[in-house]
Write a protein that holds these residues in place. Structure first.
Motif, PDB file in Angstrom:
ATOM      1  N   SER A  22       0.849  -1.193   0.000  1.00 37.93           N
ATOM      2  CA  SER A  22       0.000   0.000   0.000  1.00 37.93           C
ATOM      3  C   SER A  22       0.884   1.241   0.000  1.00 37.93           C
ATOM      4  O   SER A  22       1.990   1.235   0.535  1.00 37.93           O
ATOM      5  CB  SER A  22      -0.950   0.002   1.203  1.00 37.93           C
ATOM      6  OG  SER A  22      -0.234   0.118   2.407  1.00 37.93           O
ATOM      7  N   VAL A 109     -11.044  -1.658   1.217  1.00 38.34           N
ATOM      8  CA  VAL A 109     -10.068  -2.665   1.634  1.00 38.34           C
ATOM      9  C   VAL A 109     -10.412  -3.985   0.952  1.00 38.34           C
ATOM     10  O   VAL A 109      -9.546  -4.641   0.377  1.00 38.34           O
ATOM     11  CB  VAL A 109     -10.041  -2.814   3.170  1.00 38.34           C
ATOM     12  CG1 VAL A 109      -9.179  -4.004   3.587  1.00 38.34           C
ATOM     13  CG2 VAL A 109      -9.534  -1.531   3.817  1.00 38.34           C
ATOM     14  N   LEU A 126       1.928  -8.642   2.916  1.00 40.90           N
ATOM     15  CA  LEU A 126       1.285  -7.328   2.987  1.00 40.90           C
ATOM     16  C   LEU A 126       2.273  -6.329   3.557  1.00 40.90           C
ATOM     17  O   LEU A 126       2.826  -6.538   4.638  1.00 40.90           O
ATOM     18  CB  LEU A 126       0.038  -7.372   3.877  1.00 40.90           C
ATOM     19  CG  LEU A 126      -0.613  -6.027   4.190  1.00 40.90           C
ATOM     20  CD1 LEU A 126      -1.162  -5.379   2.920  1.00 40.90           C
ATOM     21  CD2 LEU A 126      -1.711  -6.197   5.225  1.00 40.90           C
ATOM     22  N   ASN A 128       2.171  -2.651   4.800  1.00 43.92           N
ATOM     23  CA  ASN A 128       1.297  -1.538   5.192  1.00 43.92           C
ATOM     24  C   ASN A 128       2.087  -0.240   5.157  1.00 43.92           C
ATOM     25  O   ASN A 128       2.625   0.200   6.160  1.00 43.92           O
ATOM     26  CB  ASN A 128       0.772  -1.758   6.617  1.00 43.92           C
ATOM     27  CG  ASN A 128      -0.521  -2.505   6.655  1.00 43.92           C
ATOM     28  OD1 ASN A 128      -1.339  -2.380   5.760  1.00 43.92           O
ATOM     29  ND2 ASN A 128      -0.709  -3.284   7.697  1.00 43.92           N
ATOM     30  N   ASN A 129       2.149   0.389   4.004  1.00 43.72           N
ATOM     31  CA  ASN A 129       2.951   1.593   3.864  1.00 43.72           C
ATOM     32  C   ASN A 129       2.108   2.851   3.679  1.00 43.72           C
ATOM     33  O   ASN A 129       2.607   3.946   3.855  1.00 43.72           O
ATOM     34  CB  ASN A 129       3.916   1.430   2.680  1.00 43.72           C
ATOM     35  CG  ASN A 129       4.765   2.646   2.484  1.00 43.72           C
ATOM     36  OD1 ASN A 129       5.564   3.005   3.337  1.00 43.72           O
ATOM     37  ND2 ASN A 129       4.576   3.312   1.359  1.00 43.72           N
ATOM     38  N   ASN A 153      -4.288   6.438  10.741  1.00 49.41           N
ATOM     39  CA  ASN A 153      -3.501   5.510   9.926  1.00 49.41           C
ATOM     40  C   ASN A 153      -3.505   4.124  10.552  1.00 49.41           C
ATOM     41  O   ASN A 153      -3.562   3.123   9.849  1.00 49.41           O
ATOM     42  CB  ASN A 153      -2.071   6.019   9.788  1.00 49.41           C
ATOM     43  CG  ASN A 153      -1.985   7.210   8.870  1.00 49.41           C
ATOM     44  OD1 ASN A 153      -2.744   7.328   7.924  1.00 49.41           O
ATOM     45  ND2 ASN A 153      -1.067   8.116   9.155  1.00 49.41           N
ATOM     46  N   ARG A 156      -6.581   2.023   9.658  1.00 46.23           N
ATOM     47  CA  ARG A 156      -6.509   1.525   8.284  1.00 46.23           C
ATOM     48  C   ARG A 156      -5.564   0.334   8.192  1.00 46.23           C
ATOM     49  O   ARG A 156      -5.825  -0.631   7.487  1.00 46.23           O
ATOM     50  CB  ARG A 156      -6.062   2.637   7.336  1.00 46.23           C
ATOM     51  CG  ARG A 156      -7.230   3.360   6.720  1.00 46.23           C
ATOM     52  CD  ARG A 156      -6.805   4.164   5.523  1.00 46.23           C
ATOM     53  NE  ARG A 156      -5.688   5.055   5.777  1.00 46.23           N
ATOM     54  CZ  ARG A 156      -5.797   6.202   6.430  1.00 46.23           C
ATOM     55  NH1 ARG A 156      -6.946   6.600   6.904  1.00 46.23           N
ATOM     56  NH2 ARG A 156      -4.748   6.968   6.597  1.00 46.23           N
ATOM     57  N   HIS A 157      -4.464   0.384   8.917  1.00 46.14           N
ATOM     58  CA  HIS A 157      -3.516  -0.721   8.890  1.00 46.14           C
ATOM     59  C   HIS A 157      -4.154  -1.990   9.447  1.00 46.14           C
ATOM     60  O   HIS A 157      -3.957  -3.073   8.910  1.00 46.14           O
ATOM     61  CB  HIS A 157      -2.235  -0.374   9.652  1.00 46.14           C
ATOM     62  CG  HIS A 157      -1.412   0.668   8.965  1.00 46.14           C
ATOM     63  ND1 HIS A 157      -1.067   0.577   7.640  1.00 46.14           N
ATOM     64  CD2 HIS A 157      -0.872   1.822   9.416  1.00 46.14           C
ATOM     65  CE1 HIS A 157      -0.342   1.632   7.298  1.00 46.14           C
ATOM     66  NE2 HIS A 157      -0.215   2.402   8.360  1.00 46.14           N
ATOM     67  N   ARG A 158      -4.931  -1.866  10.511  1.00 46.29           N
ATOM     68  CA  ARG A 158      -5.612  -3.045  11.061  1.00 46.29           C
ATOM     69  C   ARG A 158      -6.637  -3.581  10.083  1.00 46.29           C
ATOM     70  O   ARG A 158      -6.786  -4.789   9.922  1.00 46.29           O
ATOM     71  CB  ARG A 158      -6.251  -2.699  12.406  1.00 46.29           C
ATOM     72  CG  ARG A 158      -5.217  -2.533  13.511  1.00 46.29           C
ATOM     73  CD  ARG A 158      -5.862  -2.448  14.872  1.00 46.29           C
ATOM     74  NE  ARG A 158      -6.703  -1.289  15.063  1.00 46.29           N
ATOM     75  CZ  ARG A 158      -6.263  -0.067  15.384  1.00 46.29           C
ATOM     76  NH1 ARG A 158      -4.967   0.146  15.519  1.00 46.29           N
ATOM     77  NH2 ARG A 158      -7.095   0.929  15.560  1.00 46.29           N
ATOM     78  N   LEU A 160      -6.476  -3.432   6.855  1.00 47.47           N
ATOM     79  CA  LEU A 160      -5.744  -4.100   5.781  1.00 47.47           C
ATOM     80  C   LEU A 160      -5.238  -5.473   6.206  1.00 47.47           C
ATOM     81  O   LEU A 160      -5.176  -6.394   5.404  1.00 47.47           O
ATOM     82  CB  LEU A 160      -4.548  -3.254   5.351  1.00 47.47           C
ATOM     83  CG  LEU A 160      -4.747  -2.319   4.182  1.00 47.47           C
ATOM     84  CD1 LEU A 160      -3.502  -1.489   3.962  1.00 47.47           C
ATOM     85  CD2 LEU A 160      -5.131  -3.047   2.929  1.00 47.47           C
ATOM     86  N   MET A 161      -4.887  -5.621   7.457  1.00 51.44           N
ATOM     87  CA  MET A 161      -4.343  -6.881   7.920  1.00 51.44           C
ATOM     88  C   MET A 161      -5.401  -7.973   8.031  1.00 51.44           C
ATOM     89  O   MET A 161      -5.089  -9.154   7.880  1.00 51.44           O
ATOM     90  CB  MET A 161      -3.654  -6.690   9.272  1.00 51.44           C
ATOM     91  CG  MET A 161      -2.350  -5.939   9.160  1.00 51.44           C
ATOM     92  SD  MET A 161      -1.564  -5.652  10.752  1.00 51.44           S
ATOM     93  CE  MET A 161      -1.315  -7.303  11.330  1.00 51.44           C
TER      94      MET A 161
END
Length: 170
Positions: A22, A109, A126, A128-129, A153, A156-158, A160-161
């Motif tokens: 990302s 997502v 993954l 997460n950038n 942020n 959003r990272h959670r 995505l995971m």
């Protein structure tokens, strides 16, 4: 294969793995560098990006001097699609595709993973950038989130995971 320009490393086992990166559209950014490195070891790289409204400083910087670091340079790079990064990966023999979407929207997502998996198969890696730029402030993040109506942020990272963890725990 892809030119190996990242030192002598024993095969890291990335050949044909699917990597989703990302925030990989800035050709000078960390996401792009990670995407290039993964591709150089044979991973199929799916790059996510989101074209945010550009941030401009109030300083009178020369617009033709775009190689010097600073907010203007950063904003111009962030305003690019992932095409430049994709081209650099493909020119080196790698395999990469991209998709644009705003990950502040939870449904995006799922769309991101659907696109990546439709293109290359199940996501194995993954990165997460993706992050948002916010001008430096003394306000607490809770005040900024209410003021700007956006999630952090970290949230959003959670988000995505979750799809990666669910797929890998089956």
């Amino acid at each position: 294969g892809c030119k190996k320009g990242y030192g002598k490393v024993t095969d890291p086992g990335l050949k044909d793995k699917v990597a989703l990166v990302s925030g990989g559209n800035n050709p000078f950014g960390i996401g792009a560098a990670i995407a290039r490195a993964l591709a150089s070891y044979g991973a199929k790289v799916f790059i996510h990006y989101f074209l945010q409204a550009t941030v401009s400083s109030n300083r009178n910087e020369k617009t033709q001097d775009l190689q010097n670091p600073g907010l203007e340079f950063f904003s111009r790079q962030q305003a690019k699609t992932a095409d430049e990064v994709l081209t650099s990966i493909r020119d080196a023999g790698g395999n990469a595709e991209s998709w644009e979407g705003d990950l502040r929207e939870p449904e995006n997502v799922n769309r991101l993973f659907e696109q990546a998996e439709k293109t290359f198969g199940q996501v194995d890696i993954l990165v997460n950038n993706a992050a948002e730029y916010t001008a430096d402030t003394f306000l607490p993040s809770s005040v900024l989130e209410k003021k700007e109506g956006c999630s952090s942020n970290g949230l959003r990272h959670r988000r995505l995971m979750r799809p990666v963890m669910t797929a890998n725990l089956r």
